[in-house]
Design a protein around this motif. Structure first.
Motif, PDB file in Angstrom:
ATOM      1  N   ARG A  37       0.844  -6.118   6.647  1.00  0.00           N
ATOM      2  CA  ARG A  37       0.829  -6.763   5.334  1.00  0.00           C
ATOM      3  C   ARG A  37       0.194  -5.855   4.288  1.00  0.00           C
ATOM      4  N   LEU A  38      -0.904  -5.184   4.662  1.00  0.00           N
ATOM      5  CA  LEU A  38      -1.561  -4.267   3.729  1.00  0.00           C
ATOM      6  C   LEU A  38      -0.662  -3.081   3.410  1.00  0.00           C
ATOM      7  N   THR A  39       0.121  -2.625   4.381  1.00  0.00           N
ATOM      8  CA  THR A  39       1.057  -1.521   4.134  1.00  0.00           C
ATOM      9  C   THR A  39       2.084  -1.916   3.084  1.00  0.00           C
ATOM     10  N   VAL A  40       2.650  -3.102   3.240  1.00  0.00           N
ATOM     11  CA  VAL A  40       3.647  -3.582   2.275  1.00  0.00           C
ATOM     12  C   VAL A  40       2.993  -3.801   0.918  1.00  0.00           C
ATOM     13  N   MET A  41       1.796  -4.394   0.908  1.00  0.00           N
ATOM     14  CA  MET A  41       1.108  -4.650  -0.351  1.00  0.00           C
ATOM     15  C   MET A  41       0.829  -3.351  -1.104  1.00  0.00           C
ATOM     16  N   VAL A  70      -0.161 -13.714  -1.316  1.00  0.00           N
ATOM     17  CA  VAL A  70       0.263 -15.086  -1.040  1.00  0.00           C
ATOM     18  C   VAL A  70       1.663 -15.119  -0.435  1.00  0.00           C
ATOM     19  N   LEU A  71       2.572 -14.309  -0.976  1.00  0.00           N
ATOM     20  CA  LEU A  71       3.953 -14.324  -0.494  1.00  0.00           C
ATOM     21  C   LEU A  71       4.119 -13.650   0.864  1.00  0.00           C
ATOM     22  N   LEU A  72       3.163 -12.775   1.227  1.00  0.00           N
ATOM     23  CA  LEU A  72       3.227 -12.109   2.538  1.00  0.00           C
ATOM     24  C   LEU A  72       2.535 -12.904   3.632  1.00  0.00           C
ATOM     25  N   GLU A  73       1.598 -13.779   3.264  1.00  0.00           N
ATOM     26  CA  GLU A  73       0.852 -14.548   4.262  1.00  0.00           C
ATOM     27  C   GLU A  73       1.799 -15.372   5.118  1.00  0.00           C
ATOM     28  N   GLY A  74       1.635 -15.241   6.423  1.00  0.00           N
ATOM     29  CA  GLY A  74       2.422 -16.040   7.352  1.00  0.00           C
ATOM     30  C   GLY A  74       3.833 -15.548   7.577  1.00  0.00           C
ATOM     31  N   ILE A 112      11.402  -1.450   0.187  1.00  0.00           N
ATOM     32  CA  ILE A 112      10.224  -1.260   1.050  1.00  0.00           C
ATOM     33  C   ILE A 112      10.460  -1.888   2.420  1.00  0.00           C
ATOM     34  N   ALA A 113      11.339  -2.887   2.484  1.00  0.00           N
ATOM     35  CA  ALA A 113      11.630  -3.551   3.760  1.00  0.00           C
ATOM     36  C   ALA A 113      12.398  -2.647   4.712  1.00  0.00           C
TER      37      ALA A 113
END
Length: 443
Positions: free
Chosen positions: A295-299, A330-334, A382-383
């Motif tokens: 998640r941190l990488t994407v952020m 928020v959008l990456l959580e979960g 990025i995906a």
């Protein structure tokens, strides 16, 4: 050696050993660890059996106490257990209270009173409730006071027994909290001893650990200075066994093999390989670290791309970066990795909205359609697995995290990776968590 048959008693000993080892490990590594009463699904067979047996016991107690004359057989058994529980809740300095409990709940005297029909259940219950009020944690005060209004002796004993069970759990958790620092100093030796005992009983139980270390040894031999390949599970056939590589390989040190193996856990592909047996107690924690790193990488990639498109003026606007971080987080959580593309679609829309809002507040013209499309496309890309920005950031994050598990790397944490300043706080938190787990397992 061929597998050996294990008897039922040996299996029970092994199970008990693993249970004790797991609890000791959890107490030290999980600051929120608490013992809880076992709970079953309401519709499960275990729950139906438990409810049936409990109902039969308490219905039998009610019948005995309501008989004429009353039968106190089960009530005496309960009072004995209640007495033992109260004594177990006492601290060493409670000498006077201990003597008082022994005197009031003198089981021989209680049996004699029951034989002569002179047993005062209500009087004993009043004393028990008073003692419980003295010993319980503040969180149980209201429950203990609520028992005083119960008139039915069978129901009263049942509720006393239930609340005492909660109090016993409270005391165990208080003891764990009090001893955590002491346990931290001794748990390494305890875990080593228990591990060796288990290994002696099950000498062939580390196949997945051996495979994990052999793979790490092969990688450390062929490219000792390079970061682990991504994904960690897979790679070329030459990288799967230490002897498969050609010339130019060097014999790696044990520390370098362990270091490579632990870093490979950050790239572990679920479902493709079994987790190393020696790390099963930390599997959930390590997988959460792995998910947080992704998640941190994407952020960080989203922020870096947005920074490049927006320029320093907009990027330096007060609160702009924090708002982008909040939306992205928020959008990456979960979200699982398989749904990363879907999340980035939403993130790109929210980023564009925030950019437009901030430009308007600062009095700048809105982005042209082509620039908006470029920013949206770069964020969505990025995906993709081969995305260069994401790959570079991932390498920098992994290299930084490797400092936390390196014996001489802790002092290098001041050299924070370039381009990751926006996630510095989160990355440091992950690094310390990852490092504490791995350092404990190394020991």
């Amino acid at each position: 050696s061929p597998p050996q048959a294990v008897s039922v008693n040996e299996l029970q000993e092994i199970t008990d050993g693993i249970c004790k080892l797991t609890i000791a490990h959890e107490i030290v590594l999980n600051s929120d660890f608490k013992l809880q009463a076992a709970s079953f699904s309401p519709k499960s067979l275990e729950n139906r059996v438990k409810e049936t047996l409990h109902k039969a016991f308490w219905d039998s107690l009610e019948e005995q106490l309501s008989a004429n004359p009353s039968d106190y057989t089960q009530a005496i058994q309960l009072l004995q257990e209640i007495k033992e529980t109260l004594l177990s809740l006492l601290l060493p300095q409670h000498n006077q209270l201990r003597s008082q409990i022994e005197e009031v709940l003198d089981m021989e005297l209680i049996r004699q009173e029951a034989e002569h029909g002179a047993l005062d259940i209500r009087g004993l219950a009043t004393y028990i409730l008073g003692t419980m009020a003295r010993l319980c944690a503040p969180i149980r005060d209201e429950e203990v006071r609520g028992l005083q209004s119960l008139a039915d002796p069978a129901q009263l004993l049942r509720e006393i027994f239930r609340v005492l069970g909660l109090m016993k759990t409270d005391m165990l958790n208080f003891t764990i909290q009090s001893l955590r620092t002491h346990l931290r100093d001794h748990t390494v030796q305890y875990e080593q001893k228990k591990f060796q005992e288990l290994l002696d009983k099950l000498p062939n139980s580390l196949d997945h650990t051996r495979e994990w270390l052999c793979k790490a040894a092969a990688e450390a031999s062929t490219c000792p200075s390079q970061p682990p390949p991504h994904p960690a599970v897979g790679g070329s056939p030459a990288a799967r066994s230490p002897g498969a590589a050609g010339g130019g390989t060097t014999r790696p040190s044990l520390s370098s093999v362990l270091h490579r193996g632990y870093m490979n856990l950050l790239c572990w592909e679920p479902g493709q390989k079994e987790y190393p047996e020696t790390l099963l107690m930390d599997q959930a924690r390590l997988q959460e670290v792995q998910a947080q790193v992704k998640r941190l990488t994407v952020m960080a990639a989203v922020l870096l791309v947005t920074s490049g498109v927006c320029g320093s003026t907009l990027w330096g606007s007060p609160g702009f970066v924090a708002r982008l971080k909040g939306v992205t987080k928020v959008l990456l959580e979960g979200q699982s990795c398989t749904r990363c593309e879907e999340a980035l679609e939403d993130i790109s829309d929210q980023v564009l909205q925030e950019v437009s809002r901030t430009l308007s507040q600062l009095g700048y013209p809105a982005f042209a359609a082509a620039k908006r499309a470029s920013l949206k496309g770069q964020i969505k890309s990025i995906a993709e697995k081969g995305n260069a920005v994401r790959h570079i950031i991932e390498q920098r994050i992994h290299s930084f995290l490797s400092l936390f598990i390196s014996p001489d790397g802790q002092n290098s944490q001041k050299d924070f990776p370039k381009g990751l300043d926006a996630i510095q706080e989160e990355l440091l938190e992950v690094g310390h968590r990852f490092g504490s787990m791995i350092q404990h397992n190394k020991q």
